[in-house]
Design an enzyme around this catalytic site. Structure first.
Site, PDB file in Angstrom:
ATOM      1  N   TYR A   1      33.654  39.329  66.034  1.00 44.86           N
ATOM      2  CA  TYR A   1      33.278  39.410  64.524  1.00 44.86           C
ATOM      3  C   TYR A   1      33.930  38.468  63.488  1.00 44.86           C
ATOM      4  O   TYR A   1      33.485  37.871  62.647  1.00 44.86           O
ATOM      5  CB  TYR A   1      33.985  40.800  64.049  1.00 44.86           C
TER       6      TYR A   1
ATOM      7  N   SER B   1      34.049  38.815  55.224  1.00 49.90           N
ATOM      8  CA  SER B   1      35.138  39.661  55.526  1.00 49.90           C
ATOM      9  C   SER B   1      36.371  38.945  55.141  1.00 49.90           C
ATOM     10  O   SER B   1      36.301  37.595  55.114  1.00 49.90           O
ATOM     11  CB  SER B   1      35.030  40.096  56.920  1.00 49.90           C
TER      12      SER B   1
END
Length: 232
Positions: free
Chosen positions: A135, A122
């Protein structure tokens, strides 16, 4: 077709980025084994379960050329109220499962004439965001894991690269953007291309990394965010 004769494994393939990657690899000629905890794939399983990696290896039938351990989750929780359960679940699926799947598939990939590992990180693999501690921690870990594996498996001819998507419109993210339009507007305006990404934008990059065109690329992090993180 540039991937003809190659076998791929894609997790989290029932929807979103995983489904788009599986479809694109198939279009390029690969035989694709798909898995997801949602129905609609070759295997229905939760990648966080202890025996999931072994099930995936068995489904590959003794041969694997391209591994895309894509399955992931995310949750928004401020740090001062962050639950242990959300932390553990996020790390289990987004990082620990990726490690276990790569570990289990490594022997098959080492036997391939063109072994490829393509992880999905990400933009938060390199920075953080309020409310996204679990995350961000997991995706930082995925990038580090990918680079370590690239060094270790390089002598066996296996490449390992990490795609770092930005804001991508998927079945999971669309409700979040709808619930908070300002968030979607922020990322759209931040993008140099003035749009949010699509799963196909990521799938095209994955197909490149899976191909012989990327044969000398390994340990790389490819940011695919429409230029959002290039903007101050």
């Amino acid at each position: 077709m540039r991937l003809a004769g190659r076998r791929a494994l894609v997790t989290g393939a029932a929807s979103g980025i995983g489904a788009a990657i599986a479809a694109r690899l198939k279009a390029d000629g690969a035989e694709v084994v798909t898995a997801d905890r949602a129905p609609g794939c070759d295997l229905t399983l939760d990648v966080s379960q202890p025996d999931a990696a072994q099930q995936l290896v068995a489904a590959c039938g003794g041969r694997l050329d391209i591994l895309v351990p894509n399955a992931g989750v995310s949750a928004f929780e401020p740090i001062d109220g962050h639950s242990d359960d959300v932390w553990a679940t996020t790390l289990d699926i987004d990082l620990h499962a990726v490690f276990r799947i790569i570990r289990a598939c490594a022997p098959l990939l080492k036997r391939s004439p063109a072994g490829r590992i393509i992880t999905i990180g990400s933009v938060m693999s390199t920075f953080g965001e309020a409310g996204m501690a679990a995350y961000a921690a997991a995706k930082h870990g995925v990038l580090g894991l990918t680079r370590a594996v690239a060094i270790e498996l390089g002598p066996d001819g296996v490449t390992a690269n990490c795609i770092q998507p930005g804001a991508i419109l998927t079945g999971i993210t669309k409700p979040a953007f709808a619930a908070n339009p300002a968030f979607g507007d922020y990322w759209q305006q931040k993008s140099a291309l003035k749009r949010l990404g699509t799963p196909e934008d990521i799938a095209d990059v994955a197909a490149f990394l899976a191909s012989d065109d990327a044969r000398f690329m390994t340990g790389a992090a490819l940011v695919v965010d429409g230029g959002a993180t290039a903007h101050p």
